[in-house]
Design a protein around this motif. Structure first.
Motif, PDB file in Angstrom:
ATOM      1  N   ARG A   8      36.922  24.844 -53.988  1.00  0.00           N
ATOM      2  CA  ARG A   8      36.255  25.563 -52.915  1.00  0.00           C
ATOM      3  C   ARG A   8      35.066  26.339 -53.453  1.00  0.00           C
ATOM      4  N   GLY A  32      33.684  30.155 -44.628  1.00  0.00           N
ATOM      5  CA  GLY A  32      32.329  30.163 -45.189  1.00  0.00           C
ATOM      6  C   GLY A  32      31.241  30.104 -44.148  1.00  0.00           C
ATOM      7  N   CYS A 148      44.669  23.653 -42.386  1.00  0.00           N
ATOM      8  CA  CYS A 148      43.643  23.991 -41.402  1.00  0.00           C
ATOM      9  C   CYS A 148      43.847  25.422 -40.911  1.00  0.00           C
TER      10      CYS A 148
HETATM   11  C1  LIG Z   1      31.778  20.582 -45.935  1.00  0.00           C
HETATM   12  S1  LIG Z   1      32.441  22.195 -46.073  1.00  0.00           S
HETATM   13  C2  LIG Z   1      32.014  22.939 -44.538  1.00  0.00           C
HETATM   14  C3  LIG Z   1      31.150  24.146 -44.741  1.00  0.00           C
HETATM   15  C4  LIG Z   1      31.922  25.315 -45.323  1.00  0.00           C
HETATM   16  N1  LIG Z   1      32.316  26.243 -44.277  1.00  0.00           N
HETATM   17  C5  LIG Z   1      31.113  26.038 -46.359  1.00  0.00           C
HETATM   18  O1  LIG Z   1      30.681  27.173 -46.141  1.00  0.00           O
HETATM   19  O2  LIG Z   1      30.878  25.465 -47.416  1.00  0.00           O
HETATM   20  C6  LIG Z   1      34.143  21.802 -45.945  1.00  0.00           C
HETATM   21  C7  LIG Z   1      35.051  22.909 -46.407  1.00  0.00           C
HETATM   22  O3  LIG Z   1      35.112  23.950 -45.448  1.00  0.00           O
HETATM   23  C8  LIG Z   1      36.429  24.472 -45.385  1.00  0.00           C
HETATM   24  N2  LIG Z   1      36.916  24.331 -44.011  1.00  0.00           N
HETATM   25  C9  LIG Z   1      36.261  23.738 -42.987  1.00  0.00           C
HETATM   26  N3  LIG Z   1      36.982  23.761 -41.864  1.00  0.00           N
HETATM   27  C10 LIG Z   1      38.143  24.386 -42.158  1.00  0.00           C
HETATM   28  C11 LIG Z   1      39.316  24.696 -41.409  1.00  0.00           C
HETATM   29  N4  LIG Z   1      39.458  24.402 -40.127  1.00  0.00           N
HETATM   30  N5  LIG Z   1      40.335  25.323 -42.064  1.00  0.00           N
HETATM   31  C12 LIG Z   1      40.233  25.631 -43.367  1.00  0.00           C
HETATM   32  N6  LIG Z   1      39.134  25.377 -44.134  1.00  0.00           N
HETATM   33  C13 LIG Z   1      38.098  24.750 -43.536  1.00  0.00           C
HETATM   34  C14 LIG Z   1      37.271  23.714 -46.370  1.00  0.00           C
HETATM   35  O4  LIG Z   1      37.307  24.452 -47.564  1.00  0.00           O
HETATM   36  C15 LIG Z   1      36.479  22.460 -46.580  1.00  0.00           C
HETATM   37  O5  LIG Z   1      36.682  21.992 -47.874  1.00  0.00           O
END
Ligand SMILES: C[S@@+](CC[C@H](N)C(=O)[O-])C[C@H]1O[C@@H](n2cnc3c(N)ncnc32)[C@H](O)[C@@H]1O
Ligand SMILES: [Zn+2]
Length: 168
Positions: A8, A32, A148
């Motif tokens: 992460r 994030g 999730c």
């Molecule tokens: C492609 S990134 C999406 C952008 C991310 N929010 C960021 O700031 O880097 C994908 C990551 O976001 C997190 N993520 C996205 N949706 C999520 C959810 N519903 N529950 C938990 N983690 C989530 C997970 O760590 C996942 O590996």
């Protein structure tokens, strides 16, 4: 649909308004950075391309498949077909920041060798955009890593897809 790395990253919190766009990037309550609508988006509209480099799954595994502290915390990969994946890591497109939800308001649709994000319903101004990642991961991978946190009534508790464990 979306492939996933092992670690992460701490996302940036500053809001970024995408020039000429209907969306902005900012801190998400789910994780994030996320993507938010600046205007009402109509159901069935194309909002972005999932831009990136088209590479093979083998190359994606080579780049991101191994746990390695020197590699980025998580990946920006989306499966195109059995052979190819889009690697959005180097892309300046915003679609790669869309978080997962189990009852998503958007979906990723494949047209030829490109992937586009379309709305599945009308989206209000200020709403976060989501897709269902439907992750496929290696069978020896720990599912607990893909919990999730979307918090929706229909949350299935995981970002994994129904076919998780099968080859992406
Ligand atoms: C492609 S990134 C999406 C952008 C991310 N929010 C960021 O700031 O880097 C994908 C990551 O976001 C997190 N993520 C996205 N949706 C999520 C959810 N519903 N529950 C938990 N983690 C989530 C997970 O760590 C996942 O590996
Ligand atoms: Zn969920």
């Amino acid at each position: 649909m979306m492939a996933e790395g092992r670690k992460r990253v701490k996302a940036k919190s500053a809001a970024t308004r995408v020039q000429g766009s209907r969306i902005e990037l900012r801190q998400s309550p789910i994780h994030g950075r996320g993507v938010f609508a600046l205007k009402r988006l109509e159901s069935g509209s194309r909002v972005a391309e999932y831009k990136g480099e088209r590479i093979t799954h083998r190359e994606a595994d080579r780049r991101y498949g191994i746990t390695d502290d020197s590699k980025p915390d998580h990946t920006f990969l989306m499966t195109l077909d059995r052979r190819y994946v889009i690697d959005a890591t180097p892309s300046r497109g915003w679609a790669k920041w869309i978080n997962h939800a189990c009852e998503p308001n958007c979906e990723a649709l494949i047209y030829g060798d490109r992937i586009y994000i379309h709305t599945k319903r009308d989206i209000r101004r200020g709403e976060e955009l989501f897709i269902d990642y439907g992750l496929n991961v290696d069978s020896d991978d720990d599912p607990a890593r893909y919990q999730c946190r979307c918090g929706q009534p229909g949350c299935r508790g995981t970002m994994l897809g129904l076919t998780a464990g099968a080859a992406a």
